[in-house]
Design an enzyme around this catalytic site. Structure first.
Site, mmCIF file in Angstrom:
data_model
loop_
_atom_site.group_PDB
_atom_site.id
_atom_site.type_symbol
_atom_site.label_atom_id
_atom_site.label_comp_id
_atom_site.label_asym_id
_atom_site.label_seq_id
_atom_site.Cartn_x
_atom_site.Cartn_y
_atom_site.Cartn_z
ATOM 1 C CD GLU A 41 -2.514 0.948 3.007
ATOM 2 O OE1 GLU A 41 -2.126 0.171 3.538
ATOM 3 O OE2 GLU A 41 -3.206 1.665 3.182
ATOM 4 C CE LYS A 112 -7.007 0.721 3.827
ATOM 5 N NZ LYS A 112 -5.782 1.160 4.418
ATOM 6 C CB CYS A 145 -4.080 -2.050 4.282
ATOM 7 S SG CYS A 145 -3.125 -2.610 5.746
HETATM 8 C C1 ACM Z 1 -3.887 -0.256 7.309
HETATM 9 O O1 ACM Z 1 -5.109 -0.174 6.668
HETATM 10 N N1 ACM Z 1 -3.033 0.557 6.571
HETATM 11 C C2 ACM Z 1 -3.639 -0.507 8.701
#
Ligand code: ACM
Length: 265
Positions: A41, A112, A145
């Protein structure tokens, strides 16, 4: 379906140092001889931003601009698909995004969905949903993530036909690597978690990232794993077809046996 060489690249991006990060990625991917490599990420920018002013110079459009050009170039040169987390800006909104770059130049984007902690004050939640893309005969699903803690994310990708879930990460809680073994088993899919290493400090905050990137089979086997600190590229050969059989016993199918009438709340 033919076998694929898939991998993760685990490294320590430096906050605010795009040039350093791109050079590191480029040198680590040189001659990789893989079909598809997953990177962490926010691999191009670093993670721990204190405000949007700091993010501005590092933010780019998804399918055009310097970051897209850079990865198109490497992807073509190495004849390897690349999935990488980056800082996206569109119409004044920042997204914590991931691009899937094809050697032929095409790019697909995921944003995300489930933002973690202070990300909620910096980014818009992703608005593109969970999507699966064809890559060299396999179906590749994208997530980032903290999406891991919502089993619906991986499930949705599996229901859409994902063979391989590609999970770019900057993990700070200690649970995810184990949980992703479960995500693999419950969906009978390959998962590739590409995590970062190292510690970032900015504006009185500090975060340490847990490394331990991993590739998990549909049966929950660990096919490859990094340690907590190393910068490393790991590649394994998989048969994506193994993710198409959803039976865990002759009589139990993880998708078609679901009792959806009891799940909705
Ligand atoms: C995250 O979602 N970077 C912990």
């Amino acid at each position: 379906m033919s076998k694929l060489k898939v991998g993760f690249l685990q490294f320590q991006p430096k906050l605010f140092h795009e040039k350093h990060n791109l050079e590191k990625i480029s040198s680590m991917l040189k001659g990789c001889k893989a079909d598809l490599v997953v990177l962490p990420e926010l691999a191009t920018s670093g993670y721990l931003f204190a405000n949007q002013n700091e993010m501005e110079p590092l933010a780019v459009p998804g399918k055009s601009g310097r970051i897209a050009d850079f990865f198109r170039d490497i992807s073509t040169k190495e004849n390897c698909g690349i999935i990488v987390g980056f800082l996206e800006k569109e119409n004044k909104n920042f997204y914590n995004s991931q691009m899937l770059v094809y050697p032929e130049g095409k790019i697909e984007i995921y944003r995300k969905t489930h933002l973690f902690y202070e990300e909620k004050g910096l980014y818009k939640p992703g608005n593109l949903g969970f999507n699966v893309f064809e890559f060299r005969g396999a179906k590749v699903g994208l997530m980032i993530c903290f999406d891991w803690i919502f089993p619906e994310a991986a499930r949705t990708l599996a229901l859409k036909g994902a063979d391989i879930i590609c999970h770019s990460s900057n993990l700070v809680l200690p649970f995810c690597q184990k949980a992703m073994i479960t995500r693999s088993i419950e969906n009978q899919v390959f998962t590739i978690t590409a995590n970062r290493t190292g510690t970032e400090s900015n504006a009185d905050e500090e975060l340490t990232f847990s490394g331990m990137s991993q590739i998990i089979s549909p049966k929950g086997e660990i096919l490859a794993q990094a340690n907590a600190n190393e910068e490393i590229l790991k590649i394994v050969e998989i048969n994506p077809e193994n993710a198409r059989d959803k039976f865990v016993t002759e009589k139990n199918n993880v998708l078609t046996d679901r009792k959806t009438e009891f799940y909705e709340l």
